[in-house]
Design an enzyme around this catalytic site. Sequence first.
Site, mmCIF file in Angstrom:
data_model
loop_
_atom_site.group_PDB
_atom_site.id
_atom_site.type_symbol
_atom_site.label_atom_id
_atom_site.label_comp_id
_atom_site.label_asym_id
_atom_site.label_seq_id
_atom_site.Cartn_x
_atom_site.Cartn_y
_atom_site.Cartn_z
ATOM 1 N N ASP A 146 -1.251 4.180 -6.382
ATOM 2 C CA ASP A 146 0.158 4.033 -6.022
ATOM 3 C C ASP A 146 1.027 5.129 -6.636
ATOM 4 O OD1 ASP A 146 0.836 1.158 -4.650
ATOM 5 O OD2 ASP A 146 -1.012 1.112 -5.809
ATOM 6 N N GLY B 158 0.855 -1.183 0.000
ATOM 7 C CA GLY B 158 0.000 0.000 0.000
ATOM 8 C C GLY B 158 0.885 1.225 0.000
#
Length: 349
Positions: free
Chosen positions: A240, A50
């Site tokens: 991301d 993450g």
Amino acid sequence: MPLPTIEWEGNIEGRVRLIDQTLLPAEIKYIYCEDLKSIWRAIKTLMVRGAPAIGIAAVTGVLLGIKDIRTDDTEAFFKELKNVTNYLGSSRPTAVNLFWGLSRMERVAWENRDKPVHTIKEILLREAINVQNEDKSICRQIGENGAKFIKDGDGVLTHCNAGGLATADYGTALAVMFKAKENGKKFKVYADETRPLLQGARLTTWELMHAGIDVTLICDNMAAHVMKLGKIQCVIVGADRIAANGDAANKIGTYGVSILAKEHGIPFYVAAPVSTFDLNITSGDEIPIEERSSEEVTCGFGKRTAPEGVKVFNPAFDVTPAKNITAIITEKGVIEKPSTENVQKILGK
């Protein structure tokens, strides 16, 4: 509330404690990284994953690297510091928060280069803890800014995991859902399983169930059918890396979900902190896409599901063009109809 995902323990000689996400949901296990190689491996093997959590792994990884630099010579220290950041930067290429965290630590060190090495180390320790605490505040603000997009009775689709496990403890896309629930809204979430490593099935459903949010797991290839049935009123995902024009890289499969949402007239939202923007690139065409091992596809979770020797293409991410994104939800505000101009209105140049 989600569990703390990753945090620094102790003084400059301390260690990193993180949840091994590869074991979830069957087992909640904390592992301890006490040297540079162990945090590199944790990032590479997705024990920590993450974008925001990887940013925290970056700054705490720097601490692990510099604690073993035994020199009072400033020039020698900065040479070793560069070796540390270069090594950590080799772990995963797509998540810009990794490089954001490394650059932030390098910048702070250089701003204090006139101080003794032991003082620079202490300053970097405080900076890493600041990053960790800032993330908690940022994620809550993202939730605050995005909760209005979920209405009572809505069905919300999400892909991959952008919850507390992807951040310090609260999430980005899931922060919007957590906040909507705190505001008393009743809604349902449909979570794509997210092939090949099943972050949606293993992590997102686990987080939402623990938060008391109504969640239904679906296979990735069911999303179109679920939309056609009228069960989805909005899509909320994380990111991301986001380019200056609003193109957003996220877990592989997100681009396809955006196309399906556009076809069905469903709003598609990206929730991400400002640190996920890479304003040095003009569009998503410049985002490097990580390719991972074939075993993730052919031997998922220890069971072979494809013939020996078959060729495999396994990109970890794809890029959703800004034209498919209704809005990007950040801690600084909501970027409606993302474009270079509209990104600059919220983030500046």
